[in-house]
Design a protein around this motif. Structure first.
Motif, PDB file in Angstrom:
ATOM      1  N   ARG A   1     102.051  30.820  67.848  1.00 16.31           N
ATOM      2  CA  ARG A   1     101.440  29.547  67.434  1.00 16.31           C
ATOM      3  C   ARG A   1      99.941  29.553  67.704  1.00 16.31           C
ATOM      4  NH1 ARG A   1     106.222  27.429  69.750  1.00 16.31           N
ATOM      5  NH2 ARG A   1     105.122  26.978  71.692  1.00 16.31           N
ATOM      6  N   GLU A   2      99.551  30.110  68.832  1.00 12.09           N
ATOM      7  CA  GLU A   2      98.128  30.203  69.171  1.00 12.09           C
ATOM      8  C   GLU A   2      97.379  31.033  68.146  1.00 12.09           C
ATOM      9  OE1 GLU A   2      95.673  32.627  72.516  1.00 12.09           O
ATOM     10  OE2 GLU A   2      97.236  31.296  73.294  1.00 12.09           O
TER      11      GLU A   2
ATOM     12  N   GLU B   1     106.747  32.959  71.152  1.00 10.73           N
ATOM     13  CA  GLU B   1     106.582  31.914  70.141  1.00 10.73           C
ATOM     14  C   GLU B   1     105.298  31.127  70.378  1.00 10.73           C
ATOM     15  OE1 GLU B   1     110.215  29.781  70.570  1.00 10.73           O
ATOM     16  OE2 GLU B   1     111.375  31.188  69.331  1.00 10.73           O
ATOM     17  N   ALA B   2     104.982  30.869  71.648  1.00  9.98           N
ATOM     18  CA  ALA B   2     103.744  30.159  71.966  1.00  9.98           C
ATOM     19  C   ALA B   2     102.527  30.990  71.579  1.00  9.98           C
ATOM     20  CB  ALA B   2     103.706  29.833  73.460  1.00  9.98           C
TER      21      ALA B   2
ATOM     22  N   GLU C   1     110.246  32.315  74.308  1.00  6.55           N
ATOM     23  CA  GLU C   1     109.412  31.125  74.221  1.00  6.55           C
ATOM     24  C   GLU C   1     107.940  31.460  74.414  1.00  6.55           C
ATOM     25  OE1 GLU C   1     111.180  28.590  77.134  1.00  6.55           O
ATOM     26  OE2 GLU C   1     112.760  27.873  75.773  1.00  6.55           O
ATOM     27  N   ARG C   2     107.684  32.426  75.300  1.00  2.71           N
ATOM     28  CA  ARG C   2     106.293  32.860  75.500  1.00  2.71           C
ATOM     29  C   ARG C   2     105.749  33.505  74.231  1.00  2.71           C
ATOM     30  NH1 ARG C   2     101.257  32.405  77.019  1.00  2.71           N
ATOM     31  NH2 ARG C   2     100.367  34.185  78.123  1.00  2.71           N
TER      32      ARG C   2
END
Length: 274
Positions: free
Chosen positions: A269-270, A265-266, A262-263
């Motif tokens: 996105r950034e 993926e974040a 999840e980190r």
């Protein structure tokens, strides 16, 4: 305008080649054998004379050598002197320890290879790359603006501005820690006889393991607090995985892996938002 590149290794050699590709006349400074090779290769137009002859001087030397060069060399009054080192706090402190007749700008090109030396330099190395400007209260905005335009002609497309402290903290994580991890990873006996047993993940993990210990040791020592902190965080995180494995805690391990996914993926996105 007269431009000089001091240090013609991977970064300096690529700097000279990209400047020449952009149509600039470039002088190069290095050991006689390296400078001669660069001249014969067409990477530079001339072997540099006195630094005071040049309007812009790029210092592409290892940190200690860069600091000595900037500190002890006579530059043209008002010249722009930009170092390209991977640490900035120590260099900035040295430069501003006394009054200078030149305009200093700390720069860090975010481009490189797992190999070094002039033989591996390329005019295309900076195409699409990011350049970091390290700004201080004494930094001349006009000098930064001038360099940004020059860097665009050399292929850079992204520019970041920050303090020396912020730079060194970020680079400790994004570059220096990564090299430590890769260098430590290859020390396992399981690496022996790897041929035929590897895919992309092994290549990704080992690509930057072959550091030059002399250069990188000094980089770490000059950025000691930030590198130490990031390594402590990594060891703490790795210990959590080890604890889960040793306890046979399948759900705990699954949670750790989910957090990491999840980190990532974040972060992806950034990057897309930029």
């Amino acid at each position: 305008m007269k431009i000089m590149v001091a240090g013609l290794g991977l970064i300096g050699g690529s700097m000279a080649k990209s400047l020449r590709r952009a149509g600039y006349y470039v002088a190069g400074f290095d050991r006689e054998s390296v400078a001669r090779c660069a001249y014969e290769d067409g990477a530079i137009d001339e072997i540099a004379g006195e630094a005071a002859e040049y309007d812009v001087v790029f210092v592409a030397l290892p940190p200690d050598a860069a600091m000595d060069f900037i500190d002890k060399t006579e530059f043209k009054k008002g010249a722009i002197v930009a170092d390209l080192c991977g640490v900035k706090g120590a260099i900035e402190e040295r430069v501003y320890s006394k009054t200078r007749n030149f305009r200093y700008v700390g720069c860090h090109p975010m481009a490189g290879k797992e190999v070094s030396g002039f033989a591996n330099s390329a005019a295309e190395l900076f195409d699409g790359a990011s350049m970091i400007f390290v700004e201080h209260t004494k930094t001349d905005p006009a000098a930064v603006s001038f360099l940004e335009n020059l860097y665009r002609e050399m292929g850079f497309t992204t520019f970041r501005r920050c303090s020396a402290a912020y730079h060194d903290k970020k680079i400790a994580y994004t570059s220096q820690l990564a090299h430590i991890v890769s260098n430590a990873y290859v020390k396992s006996e399981a690496a022996d006889g790897f041929s035929g047993y590897t895919g992309g993940s092994f290549q990704d993990m080992t690509r930057i393991a072959g550091v030059d210990e002399n250069i990188w040791t000094r980089l770490y020592m000059l950025n000691l607090p930030a590198v130490t902190k990031e390594l402590e965080i990594l060891v703490e995180n790795l210990q959590k995985y080890l604890n889960a494995l040793q306890a046979g805690d399948e759900e705990g391990l699954k949670g750790l892996l989910r957090e990491g996914r999840e980190r990532k993926e974040a972060l992806d996105r950034e990057k897309r938002i930029e």
